[in-house]
Every structure is written in structure tokens, then in C-alpha cells.
Write an enzyme that holds these catalytic residues in place. Structure first.
Site, mmCIF file in Angstrom:
data_model
loop_
_atom_site.group_PDB
_atom_site.id
_atom_site.type_symbol
_atom_site.label_atom_id
_atom_site.label_comp_id
_atom_site.label_asym_id
_atom_site.label_seq_id
_atom_site.Cartn_x
_atom_site.Cartn_y
_atom_site.Cartn_z
ATOM 1 N N SER A 181 0.858 -1.196 0.000
ATOM 2 C CA SER A 181 0.000 0.000 0.000
ATOM 3 C C SER A 181 0.888 1.237 0.000
ATOM 4 O O SER A 181 2.053 1.162 0.422
ATOM 5 C CB SER A 181 -0.850 -0.019 1.277
ATOM 6 N N TYR A 212 -1.019 -1.102 10.427
ATOM 7 C CA TYR A 212 -1.275 -1.197 8.980
ATOM 8 C C TYR A 212 -0.044 -0.729 8.200
ATOM 9 O O TYR A 212 0.459 -1.438 7.327
ATOM 10 C CB TYR A 212 -2.516 -0.382 8.594
HETATM 11 N N1 LIG Z 1 -8.825 -0.553 -1.036
HETATM 12 C C1 LIG Z 1 -7.792 0.235 -0.762
HETATM 13 O O1 LIG Z 1 -7.929 1.492 -0.693
HETATM 14 C C2 LIG Z 1 -6.420 -0.366 -0.565
HETATM 15 C C3 LIG Z 1 -5.315 0.507 -0.644
HETATM 16 C C4 LIG Z 1 -4.049 -0.026 -0.471
HETATM 17 C C5 LIG Z 1 -3.874 -1.376 -0.242
HETATM 18 N N2 LIG Z 1 -4.956 -2.201 -0.153
HETATM 19 C C6 LIG Z 1 -4.717 -3.628 0.094
HETATM 20 O O2 LIG Z 1 -5.331 -4.382 -0.917
HETATM 21 C C7 LIG Z 1 -5.575 -5.708 -0.451
HETATM 22 C C8 LIG Z 1 -6.977 -6.122 -0.860
HETATM 23 O O3 LIG Z 1 -7.903 -5.303 -0.160
HETATM 24 P P1 LIG Z 1 -9.225 -4.742 -0.845
HETATM 25 O O4 LIG Z 1 -9.080 -3.291 -0.959
HETATM 26 O O5 LIG Z 1 -9.547 -5.521 -2.053
HETATM 27 O O6 LIG Z 1 -10.263 -5.010 0.347
HETATM 28 P P2 LIG Z 1 -11.563 -5.952 0.416
HETATM 29 O O7 LIG Z 1 -12.482 -5.646 -0.697
HETATM 30 O O8 LIG Z 1 -12.066 -5.789 1.815
HETATM 31 O O9 LIG Z 1 -10.968 -7.422 0.220
HETATM 32 C C9 LIG Z 1 -10.128 -8.012 1.199
HETATM 33 C C10 LIG Z 1 -9.973 -9.497 0.913
HETATM 34 O O10 LIG Z 1 -9.103 -10.070 1.904
HETATM 35 C C11 LIG Z 1 -9.736 -11.234 2.438
HETATM 36 N N3 LIG Z 1 -9.321 -11.466 3.810
HETATM 37 C C12 LIG Z 1 -9.336 -10.589 4.842
HETATM 38 N N4 LIG Z 1 -8.929 -11.196 5.967
HETATM 39 C C13 LIG Z 1 -8.667 -12.482 5.642
HETATM 40 C C14 LIG Z 1 -8.240 -13.615 6.381
HETATM 41 N N5 LIG Z 1 -8.028 -13.577 7.716
HETATM 42 N N6 LIG Z 1 -8.056 -14.790 5.727
HETATM 43 C C15 LIG Z 1 -8.301 -14.877 4.405
HETATM 44 N N7 LIG Z 1 -8.714 -13.844 3.646
HETATM 45 C C16 LIG Z 1 -8.890 -12.658 4.267
HETATM 46 C C17 LIG Z 1 -11.248 -10.938 2.318
HETATM 47 O O11 LIG Z 1 -11.982 -12.153 2.215
HETATM 48 P P3 LIG Z 1 -12.889 -12.809 3.357
HETATM 49 O O12 LIG Z 1 -13.480 -11.703 4.180
HETATM 50 O O13 LIG Z 1 -13.902 -13.596 2.583
HETATM 51 O O14 LIG Z 1 -11.947 -13.661 4.108
HETATM 52 C C18 LIG Z 1 -11.296 -10.222 0.969
HETATM 53 O O15 LIG Z 1 -11.356 -11.163 -0.065
HETATM 54 C C19 LIG Z 1 -5.363 -5.661 1.059
HETATM 55 O O16 LIG Z 1 -4.122 -6.258 1.376
HETATM 56 C C20 LIG Z 1 -5.336 -4.169 1.376
HETATM 57 O O17 LIG Z 1 -4.535 -3.901 2.506
HETATM 58 C C21 LIG Z 1 -6.237 -1.718 -0.318
#
Ligand SMILES: NC(=O)c1ccc[n+]([C@@H]2O[C@H](COP(=O)([O-])OP(=O)(O)OC[C@H]3O[C@@H](n4cnc5c(N)ncnc54)[C@H](OP(=O)(O)O)[C@@H]3O)[C@@H](O)[C@H]2O)c1
Length: 265
Positions: free
Chosen positions: A141, A153
Site C-alpha cells: 500500500s 497497517y
Molecule cells: N482498497 C484500498 O484502498 C487499498 C489501498 C491499499 C492497499 N490495499 C490492500 O489491498 C488488499 C486487498 O484489499 P481490498 O481493498 O480488495 O479489500 P476488500 O475488498 O475488503 O478485500 C479483502 C480481501 O481479503 C480477504 N481477507 C481478509 N482477511 C482475511 C483472512 N483472515 N483470511 C483470508 N482472507 C482474508 C477478504 O476475504 P474474506 O473476508 O472472505 O476472508 C477479501 O477477499 C489488502 O491487502 C489491502 O490492505 C487496499
């Protein structure tokens, strides 16, 4: 995208960026193994993708914060000899400050953001090295460079960035690419899960998940380790890393109105 890979395993594939990786890779003809906790979501996605594209899509429901489920997934990876793309994407934003955390959220974050990528990458590398090709994407991130994105984080995402850079150096000459994708604000379920109010953040700072993933997959062909999608995110990351502006950003991050604007609790 032309399929440069045959089989990819994506963690956190039930929503957001992970689901988008699955869609774009399936469209490119890559077989998939989808991992997350919500089995019903994985089943729906797998069914949809295998009906639409000529690919095989397997699901592996697992909670990566649980030791035995993580070990089972690592074993699955060791047994999948043709796995040539591992995407460590699963993650979540903290709901509480580190010093207030009483529910083990901090430890869970270390498990999902740090321990799981380390163990899964270690499990995937031997077969990739034997074949002389493969890739690992660690979804970090812009928070990796930020002094105001939460003690746990930011630091776990910083680990992923430096882990990727140093691992790529170790793997030099072995035909394996490592990428740390460092997205900024992206429309997914992330903020809702973390209990953040998206309304307080100006619209121009956001990117769509499909664009972020497209940039990541394209960059994989260009041997770039740290990939920051979007011009604004690159400027923000630069300013946060630059010694002259870092102190200013840190000072600003202590002001309550800035923290409110950044939707921090
Ligand atoms: N969206 C942003 O603004 C942003 C910015 C920078 C970085 N990121 C990073 O991008 C990545 C994806 O996030 P996203 O934005 O796509 O968020 P999201 O839509 O909330 O998706 C998160 C995913 O992670 C899975 N997950 C969470 N905890 C888990 C666990 N204990 N075991 C297995 N799976 C788990 C969730 O699935 P389940 O709940 O079904 O387990 C879901 O599929 C993350 O690493 C996040 O830190 C996001």
C-alpha cells in the site's frame, strides 16, 4: 492481457482487488486457485469465471490468521507443481488504535499481512525456481511510506514492500519476478470492513480496482518491484519519502482535522 502464466493462486479473492485479479487473469486464460474465508463468495466467483472463460477455477476457503489453515494452504501450494503466480493480496484495515486494541486485531494483522505472505511465498518458490520462471505479487500500500496510516497497517505494509525488494535481489537470475503493489485509495470493500467513512475523502484521490489490477499485471512484465498505481499516488508516496516533506507530513498527521479528513479514528 496475454497469458504469461498458467496457474495463479490469489488470497483475498472474495472481494475487491483479489476478485479483480481473478477476473482479469481468467479472461487471459490463467487457471486459478481462489482463497478467502467466505466460501459462498468464492463458489459464486469460481462458477461465474469457469462458465465465462475456458479456465479451471478451484477454491480453497481459509482464514489466513489461523495457523492450521495457513499450513494447509502452504501444503496445497507445495503440491501444486504448476503454480507460477502467487498473489498475496488478503488484507484488512485496522478498526482500533494499537494501544487500544484488546481483540487481538494487531496480531491478526501481522498474521494476515506478514506471516501468511512469508509462509506462502516460501512454499511457492522451490517449484518456481526449479522451472526457472514464476512471479509473486505482494499487495502492499502507499501506507507503507506513510506516517499516518496506523501503527500496524503501515508497518505491516512496509514489511511487504521491503520483503519484495530484497527477495527480488536474492532471486536475481532465477527467472522469478517479485512485485510489491502499493495502491492508494481504491474502491473496494476495504473501507467498509474497516469502518471508515469514505465520504470525507475527496473523490479525485480514488482509483477503481480494475485499473489498479491492470497496472499491476502490466508492470509484472516490466520487472518493476515497487509499483505505485496512479500519478497522484506516486506524488503522494514521493512526498512521504522525501526527508524535506516527511516531517511536514508527520506534523500534519498529528492535527485532528487532518486525521478526521483521512477518516482515521
Ligand atoms: N482498497 C484500498 O484502498 C487499498 C489501498 C491499499 C492497499 N490495499 C490492500 O489491498 C488488499 C486487498 O484489499 P481490498 O481493498 O480488495 O479489500 P476488500 O475488498 O475488503 O478485500 C479483502 C480481501 O481479503 C480477504 N481477507 C481478509 N482477511 C482475511 C483472512 N483472515 N483470511 C483470508 N482472507 C482474508 C477478504 O476475504 P474474506 O473476508 O472472505 O476472508 C477479501 O477477499 C489488502 O491487502 C489491502 O490492505 C487496499
Amino acid at each position: 492481457m496475454k497469458a504469461a502464466y498458467r496457474k495463479a493462486l490469489i488470497t483475498g479473492a472474495s472481494a475487491g482487488l483479489g476478485e479483480e485479479y481473478a477476473r482479469q487473469l481468467a479472461a487471459a486464460g490463467v487457471d486459478l486457485i481462489l482463497v478467502a474465508r467466505r466460501k459462498d463468495r468464492l463458489e459464486d466467483l469460481a462458477r461465474g469465471l469457469s462458465q465465462k472463460y475456458p479456465v479451471s477455477v478451484e477454491i480453497f476457503p481459509a482464514d489466513l490468521s489461523r495457523d492450521h489453515e495457513l499450513s494447509a494452504l502452504a501444503e496445497k501450494i507445495r503440491q501444486t507443481e504448476d503454480l507460477d503466480l502467487l498473489i498475496n493480496n488478503a488484507g484488512f484495515g485496522g478498526k482500533s488504535k494499537f494501544y487500544k486494541d484488546e481483540n487481538g486485531e494487531s496480531e491478526q494483522m501481522v498474521r494476515v499481512h506478514v506471516l501468511a505472505p512469508v509462509i506462502l511465498t516460501r512454499a511457492a518458490l522451490p517449484a518456481m525456481i526449479r522451472r526457472g520462471r514464476g512471479a509473486v505479487i505482494n499487495v502492499s500500500s502507499v501506507a507503507a511510506f506513510s506516517p499516518f496510516s496506523g501503527a500496524m497497517y503501515s508497518s505491516t505494509k512496509a514489511f511487504l514492500a521491503m520483503f519484495s525488494v530484497n527477495l527480488q535481489n536474492e532471486l536475481h537470475g532465477k527467472g522469478i519476478k517479485v512485485q510489491a503493489l502499493c495502491p492508494g485509495l481504491t474502491h473496494t470493500e476495504f473501507h467498509q470492513v474497516a469502518g471508515m467513512n469514505k465520504e470525507t475523502i475527496p473523490g479525485f484521490l480514488w482509483m477503481r480496482a480494475d485499473r489498479v489490477v491492470r497496472i499491476s499485471l502490466r508492470a509484472l512484465g516490466r520487472n518493476k518491484v515497487i509499483v505505485i498505481p496512479g500519478c497522484r499516488n506516486r506524488i503522494i508516496s514521493f512526498l512521504m519519502r522525501c526527508p524535506w516533506t516527511f516531517s511536514l507530513v508527520q506534523w500534519l498527521s498529528r492535527r485532528s482535522w487532518v486525521r478526521k479528513m483521512a477518516a482515521m479514528k
